[in-house]
Design an enzyme around this catalytic site. Sequence first.
Site, short mmCIF file in Angstrom:
data_model
loop_
_atom_site.label_atom_id
_atom_site.label_comp_id
_atom_site.label_asym_id
_atom_site.label_seq_id
_atom_site.Cartn_x
_atom_site.Cartn_y
_atom_site.Cartn_z
N LEU A 12 -3.65 3.71 11.03
CA LEU A 12 -4.65 4.54 10.37
C LEU A 12 -5.39 3.69 9.34
O LEU A 12 -4.83 3.31 8.31
CB LEU A 12 -4.01 5.75 9.68
N ASP A 13 -6.63 3.40 9.65
CA ASP A 13 -7.46 2.60 8.73
C ASP A 13 -8.30 3.54 7.88
O ASP A 13 -8.86 4.52 8.39
CB ASP A 13 -8.37 1.67 9.55
N ASP A 21 0.85 -1.20 0.00
CA ASP A 21 0.00 0.00 0.00
C ASP A 21 0.88 1.24 0.00
O ASP A 21 1.85 1.32 0.76
CB ASP A 21 -0.86 0.05 1.29
N ASP A 43 -3.37 -1.38 13.27
CA ASP A 43 -3.46 -0.62 12.03
C ASP A 43 -3.54 0.83 12.47
O ASP A 43 -4.60 1.27 12.93
CB ASP A 43 -4.72 -1.07 11.26
N GLU A 64 -6.51 -6.25 11.27
CA GLU A 64 -7.83 -5.82 10.81
C GLU A 64 -8.87 -6.92 11.06
O GLU A 64 -9.83 -6.71 11.80
CB GLU A 64 -7.79 -5.44 9.32
N GLU A 102 0.73 -2.29 10.61
CA GLU A 102 0.55 -2.32 9.17
C GLU A 102 1.66 -1.55 8.48
O GLU A 102 2.07 -1.86 7.36
CB GLU A 102 -0.80 -1.71 8.80
N GLU A 103 2.17 -0.51 9.16
CA GLU A 103 3.14 0.39 8.51
C GLU A 103 4.59 0.01 8.77
O GLU A 103 5.50 0.71 8.34
CB GLU A 103 2.87 1.84 8.94
N ASP A 126 -0.53 8.03 7.71
CA ASP A 126 -0.22 6.64 8.07
C ASP A 126 1.05 6.61 8.92
O ASP A 126 1.14 5.98 9.98
CB ASP A 126 0.05 5.80 6.81
P1 AHG Z 1 -6.07 0.83 5.17
O1 AHG Z 1 -6.33 2.27 4.85
O2 AHG Z 1 -5.57 0.61 6.58
O3 AHG Z 1 -5.19 0.17 4.14
O4 AHG Z 1 -7.46 0.07 5.14
C1 AHG Z 1 -8.30 0.23 4.07
C2 AHG Z 1 -9.16 -0.98 3.97
C3 AHG Z 1 -10.43 -0.87 4.79
O5 AHG Z 1 -10.43 0.17 5.71
C4 AHG Z 1 -11.51 -0.64 3.76
O6 AHG Z 1 -12.69 -1.32 4.12
C5 AHG Z 1 -10.91 -1.23 2.51
O7 AHG Z 1 -9.50 -1.11 2.63
C6 AHG Z 1 -11.33 -0.49 1.27
O8 AHG Z 1 -10.79 -1.22 0.21
P2 AHG Z 1 -11.08 -0.76 -1.30
O9 AHG Z 1 -10.34 0.54 -1.46
O10 AHG Z 1 -10.50 -1.88 -2.13
O11 AHG Z 1 -12.57 -0.62 -1.45
MN MN Z 2 -6.93 -0.73 7.46
MN MN Z 3 -3.96 1.41 7.58
#
Ligand code: AHG
Ligand code: MN
Ligand code: MN
Length: 344
Positions: free
Chosen positions: A112-113, A63, A110, A272, A91-92, A69
């Site tokens: 920052l989700d 990511d 995590d 998560e 996560e980071e 983050d």
């Molecule tokens: P993060 O920002 O920690 O990577 O989490 C994002 C996750 C979760 O929060 C969310 O439900 C999902 O990714 C969204 O995924 P898409 O962008 O594929 O829809």
């Molecule tokens: Mn997340």
């Molecule tokens: Mn995250």
Amino acid sequence: MQQGLTLSRHTSEYAGTDKLRLAVAAAIDAIAGASIEISELIGRGPLAGITGEAQGSSNADGDVQKDLDVRCDEMIIAGLKKIPFAALASEESETLVLGDPDAPISVAFDPLDGSSNIDTNMTVGTIFSIVPNKPGEPPFSAPGHCQLAAGFVVYGPQTSLVLSVGNGVDIFTLDRRDRTYKCIREQVQIPEHTAEFAINASNHRHWEQPVRDFVEECLAGADGPRSKDFNMRWIGSLVAEAYRILTRGGVFLYPGDSRPGYGDGRLRLLYECHPMAYIIEQAGGGASTGRERVLDLAAKSIHQRAPLIMGSVDKVQRIEVLHNDPAAANITAPLFGHRGLFRV
Ligand code: AHG
Ligand code: MN
Ligand code: MN
């Protein structure tokens, strides 16, 4: 628990003089403290130099890392470094942050989700899972049902911390006047029968058939096999979806799909899926991969992904039936779906 009780009072009453519980309580209080700082940082956004822009780096899962983050990761690790822990999985951070191997707990989080929502001023959050540290066992190698506590913070119109220490789910909202978390809901139970599902529908062509069948049953509405009309949501922040489900029920799906690297979906098991599954089950809901209980899974690597289907038990069970007994779609959806008479 009386309304308005503070989080720190709640964690100290939970801990008593028990050594393991005192370590769990210290971790919860440390994360809660960092989350107040994070809430204030997020609340200032561009005024604090937060833009949501990529940092030009990626995390272990590939990511792109946003500025927030990295800042949130630093703030939570700084908070946890004041308490005893054996290992941290973030996560980071590609690798574990190692602490005292004799400490009673480890923490996965995590920081920052929902990062993709930062620059659009939408709800984001922090997710955490506290597990026992067993000398001789690698950190984070136990199944999810071994968690000691789990929770998440939602940085939304209110900043609220959802927590379970294994005895139900309680919700605390940050009172900005004195910077303390106060209980607003105790022993939360997920409403059983609600007509709302959350999935990123843009991935329809990549889904396995059972996921398509479930969504089509919902889209068929009152005339279809579920005999009621459904509503759909997709926020892009797992914490916001989970908070909504705790509030009004429904089901969230991030299944595995046929995209390269998405065979087990997008969400990571340790920080998560495990904590969310723990919370949802403690609130009387269900959490499955579609084929098995998420809390029965043990991670083989710290950034391992897992499909996550969670929410009201009747919906999660229906989705499991469709995965484990594909013929079920035919029986209850004779007029709809790919194998029915009409395509919906
Ligand atoms: P993060 O920002 O920690 O990577 O989490 C994002 C996750 C979760 O929060 C969310 O439900 C999902 O990714 C969204 O995924 P898409 O962008 O594929 O829809
Ligand atoms: Mn997340
Ligand atoms: Mn995250």
